[in-house]
Structure formats: C-alpha cells, structure tokens
Design a protein around this motif. Structure first.
Motif, short mmCIF file in Angstrom:
data_model
loop_
_atom_site.label_atom_id
_atom_site.label_comp_id
_atom_site.label_asym_id
_atom_site.label_seq_id
_atom_site.Cartn_x
_atom_site.Cartn_y
_atom_site.Cartn_z
N ARG A 1 -2.52 2.06 -14.37
CA ARG A 1 -1.87 0.82 -14.79
C ARG A 1 -0.70 1.08 -15.73
NH1 ARG A 1 -7.27 -1.11 -14.30
NH2 ARG A 1 -7.79 -0.54 -16.45
N LYS A 2 -0.79 2.16 -16.50
CA LYS A 2 0.33 2.53 -17.37
C LYS A 2 1.51 3.06 -16.56
CE LYS A 2 -2.81 4.04 -21.08
NZ LYS A 2 -3.25 5.23 -21.86
N LEU A 3 1.24 3.73 -15.46
CA LEU A 3 2.28 4.37 -14.66
C LEU A 3 3.05 3.39 -13.78
CD1 LEU A 3 0.33 7.57 -13.55
CD2 LEU A 3 2.11 7.42 -15.30
N LYS A 4 2.43 2.24 -13.47
CA LYS A 4 3.08 1.21 -12.64
C LYS A 4 3.60 1.80 -11.32
CE LYS A 4 4.40 -1.83 -16.48
NZ LYS A 4 3.35 -2.81 -16.16
N ILE A 5 2.69 2.33 -10.53
CA ILE A 5 3.03 2.90 -9.24
C ILE A 5 3.03 1.79 -8.18
CG2 ILE A 5 2.32 4.53 -7.45
CD1 ILE A 5 1.01 6.20 -9.65
N GLU A 6 4.14 1.61 -7.51
CA GLU A 6 4.25 0.55 -6.51
C GLU A 6 3.54 0.95 -5.22
OE1 GLU A 6 7.98 -1.19 -5.73
OE2 GLU A 6 8.52 -1.48 -7.83
N THR A 7 2.90 -0.04 -4.59
CA THR A 7 2.28 0.16 -3.27
C THR A 7 3.14 -0.53 -2.22
OG1 THR A 7 0.95 -1.86 -3.24
CG2 THR A 7 0.05 0.01 -4.47
N ASP A 8 2.67 -0.52 -0.98
CA ASP A 8 3.43 -1.17 0.09
C ASP A 8 3.16 -2.67 0.17
OD1 ASP A 8 0.91 -1.32 1.15
OD2 ASP A 8 1.31 -0.05 2.89
N GLY A 9 2.39 -3.17 -0.80
CA GLY A 9 2.12 -4.60 -0.84
C GLY A 9 0.87 -5.03 -0.12
N THR A 10 0.17 -4.09 0.52
CA THR A 10 -1.06 -4.46 1.25
C THR A 10 -2.33 -4.13 0.47
OG1 THR A 10 -1.20 -2.30 2.38
CG2 THR A 10 0.10 -4.05 3.46
N TYR A 11 -2.20 -3.48 -0.67
CA TYR A 11 -3.37 -3.13 -1.48
C TYR A 11 -2.95 -2.92 -2.93
CZ TYR A 11 -1.68 1.69 -1.56
OH TYR A 11 -0.91 2.82 -1.75
N ASP A 12 -3.88 -3.16 -3.85
CA ASP A 12 -3.64 -2.79 -5.24
C ASP A 12 -4.83 -2.03 -5.82
OD1 ASP A 12 -5.47 -4.81 -5.57
OD2 ASP A 12 -4.17 -6.14 -6.73
N ALA A 13 -5.79 -1.66 -4.96
CA ALA A 13 -6.94 -0.87 -5.40
C ALA A 13 -7.40 0.02 -4.26
CB ALA A 13 -8.08 -1.78 -5.84
N LEU A 14 -7.82 1.24 -4.63
CA LEU A 14 -8.37 2.20 -3.67
C LEU A 14 -9.80 2.49 -4.07
CD1 LEU A 14 -5.31 4.65 -3.56
CD2 LEU A 14 -5.90 2.91 -1.86
N ILE A 15 -10.74 2.23 -3.19
CA ILE A 15 -12.16 2.40 -3.50
C ILE A 15 -12.75 3.41 -2.52
CG2 ILE A 15 -14.36 1.25 -3.89
CD1 ILE A 15 -12.13 0.06 -5.57
N VAL A 16 -13.34 4.46 -3.06
CA VAL A 16 -14.08 5.42 -2.25
C VAL A 16 -15.56 5.07 -2.38
CG1 VAL A 16 -14.66 7.84 -1.88
CG2 VAL A 16 -12.34 7.21 -2.57
N GLU A 17 -16.16 4.64 -1.28
CA GLU A 17 -17.55 4.23 -1.28
C GLU A 17 -18.37 5.26 -0.51
OE1 GLU A 17 -19.37 -0.09 -1.21
OE2 GLU A 17 -18.74 0.50 0.81
N VAL A 18 -19.34 5.87 -1.19
CA VAL A 18 -20.10 6.96 -0.59
C VAL A 18 -21.47 6.48 -0.13
CG1 VAL A 18 -18.90 8.58 -2.12
CG2 VAL A 18 -21.18 7.77 -2.74
N GLY A 19 -22.01 7.18 0.87
CA GLY A 19 -23.36 6.85 1.32
C GLY A 19 -23.45 6.34 2.74
N SER A 20 -22.31 6.25 3.44
CA SER A 20 -22.32 5.78 4.82
C SER A 20 -22.62 6.95 5.76
CB SER A 20 -20.98 5.15 5.19
OG SER A 20 -19.95 6.12 5.11
N GLU A 21 -22.96 6.63 7.00
CA GLU A 21 -23.22 7.68 7.98
C GLU A 21 -21.92 8.24 8.54
OE1 GLU A 21 -25.88 6.31 10.97
OE2 GLU A 21 -27.54 5.97 9.57
N ASP A 22 -20.90 7.41 8.64
CA ASP A 22 -19.62 7.82 9.21
C ASP A 22 -18.48 7.40 8.30
OD1 ASP A 22 -20.70 8.79 11.82
OD2 ASP A 22 -21.23 6.66 12.03
N VAL A 23 -17.29 7.94 8.59
CA VAL A 23 -16.09 7.54 7.85
C VAL A 23 -15.54 6.25 8.46
CG1 VAL A 23 -13.73 8.17 7.27
CG2 VAL A 23 -15.52 9.92 7.26
N SER A 24 -15.24 5.29 7.59
CA SER A 24 -14.61 4.05 8.05
C SER A 24 -13.67 3.54 6.98
CB SER A 24 -15.66 2.99 8.39
OG SER A 24 -16.40 2.62 7.24
N LEU A 25 -12.68 2.78 7.40
CA LEU A 25 -11.65 2.30 6.48
C LEU A 25 -11.44 0.81 6.70
CD1 LEU A 25 -9.44 3.34 4.42
CD2 LEU A 25 -7.88 3.40 6.36
#
Length: 262
Positions: free
Chosen positions: A39-63
């Motif tokens: 939040r201090k760095l103010k890195i711009e995204t492409d406008g489709t997201y403002d958070a990246l969440i890595v959720e562990v424990g699934s059987e396969d990779v999905s996005l």
C-alpha cells in the motif's frame, strides 16, 4: 487501481476449523506485512484486481475472482498443499514453506496475468531475512516536562502480536524502561482496537480505544524509575451491560496475556 493486498490462506474445507485457523494464525504475518508495504508503494494494476490471494489446500490449481468482505476485487489462485510435510515441520520449516506456497501461487497467477511478482517476493524475502518478524512504529510521544520520549511499537510474528513501549530520557539511546504492554494472538481481531490518539493528562499517558474511550493509563513517573505501572480504565458504558461486557473482554485480552497458546 492500486494493489492493496497479497496474502496466504487455507481453503476452509480442506481440514477442520482448528487446523485451518492455526495455519492462518501462523501465516498471518506474511500477508499483513506484504500488504502493508504494498500500500505504501502504490503499484498500479490493470484495473481488474486489487488483491492477490493464494489459497492452499485444493486438489488442483485453479484461478478465479472471489468476493471477500474487505477487498472486493480478489484474484484468487487455489493450489495443493502438502499436509504431511507441514505436520512434520518445525516452526522455521513451516515459515519457509509459507514463502514457497506464496511463490508457487504467484507464479501460477503470473501465467495468466501481469502482476508485480518480483516486488512481492522481495517483500516476502525481506520478512524471512528478519526472522519472520514484522515491526512498525505505532506512535512516538514526547513529554518535555519530564525530559522523556516514549515510543510505542507494534511487532507481529508467526506466534504473536506484541504492543511494546520504550521510554528514553533526554537523548539517551538506551531506554530507561522497555516493556510489553500487550500480547495477543497474531491476527487482526484485537490490535487494530487501539487508537493512535494518545493523550497526556495528570501525570499519565492515556491509551484510547478506536472509539475514543480511555483503555488504559500509564504512570509517567514510573517510567522514569524503569518500571511500568498500568491502570486499566473502567467501562465507559456503565448503563449498558452488553457494551461493558465487550469492553472488558477486549481489555482482558491485553491484561496479563503472556502465556496463551495458539
């Protein structure tokens, strides 16, 4: 749109509540420290997201995109988790595994979306270099009448959150008093409850709640003697039993809370 968050969590259906809550307590410092610095760095995204969440424990990779209460544009990647490895690991091995999981998840996201992968991993590795302890200044108070400077410091680790006090006389670099005011579990439930609005009245430092009411009082002269004398405030809601109960329950988390176990 700026990137506000990058964090690690466990799929709640992967194990029972006790298991995933323990994982999220211990890994909380990863997401909190990285997100705070992002939040201090103010890195711009492409406008489709403002958070990246890595959720562990699934059987396969999905996005995909998921709607969590705090942040609305979450880009979430689900990845597998080695439960056997985690269960057999000691604390430091688990910490290293958190970084591996974050790295793996971010790499999966970067296959589909341009993200500040290198910057996030730099922050993660800095945390690792600091022993997975994230420290930040809460507030500094100068008491000219006492020739005293008091620093309030937050410290978050994989095992706890501590709210510390350091008192310095004049220009001394070694504190005359250094104590822990509070220690809680490493999550966001309790430590945001303390307000940065700190008052000084009648020879006392007054720590306030976010809602503005006094929470505890610190005797200033005791700091000059190298000790910490605290008086806990009474409930500001004498006619509201439920509100008083909540106030005292939060206060009890901070009072003499040095021996809890996760």
């Amino acid at each position: 749109m700026y990137l506000k968050c990058a964090s690690l969590r466990m799929l709640h259906g992967a194990r029972d509540r006790s298991y995933w809550s323990q994982f999220e307590y211990h890994s909380y410092v990863i997401g909190y420290s990285i997100s705070n610095e992002l939040r201090k760095l103010k890195i711009e995204t492409d406008g489709t997201y403002d958070a990246l969440i890595v959720e562990v424990g699934s059987e396969d990779v999905s996005l995909g995109y998921y709607d969590f209460p705090v942040v609305k544009l979450n880009l979430v990647v689900d990845i597998p988790f080695d439960f056997e490895r985690y269960d057999k690991s000691d604390d430091m091995q688990r910490c290293r595994y958190y970084i591996e999981l974050l790295q793996q998840g971010l790499q999966e996201i970067s296959n589909f979306k341009t993200i500040p992968y290198a910057e996030i991993m730099r922050l993660a590795n800095e945390l690792a270099d600091n022993g997975f302890v994230y420290t930040w200044s809460f507030k500094n108070v100068t008491l000219r009448d006492y020739n005293l400077k008091v620093k309030f410091i937050n410290e978050l680790s994989t095992n706890d959150y501590t709210f510390k006090l350091q008192a310095f006389v004049g220009k001394d670099k070694i504190p005359v008093c250094e104590e822990i005011l509070a220690r809680t579990k490493p999550d966001s439930v309790h430590f945001p409850y303390i307000s940065k609005k700190i008052d000084v009245e009648n020879g006392q430092i007054i720590i306030n709640c976010k809602t503005g009411e006094p929470f505890l009082y610190i005797d200033i002269k005791s700091l000059l003697d190298g000790c910490l004398v605290i008086e806990y405030a009474k409930s500001p809601f004498p006619n509201d039993e439920r509100a008083s109960e909540v106030f005292y329950s939060l206060q009890s988390v901070f009072r003499n809370n040095k021996n809890f176990e996760l």
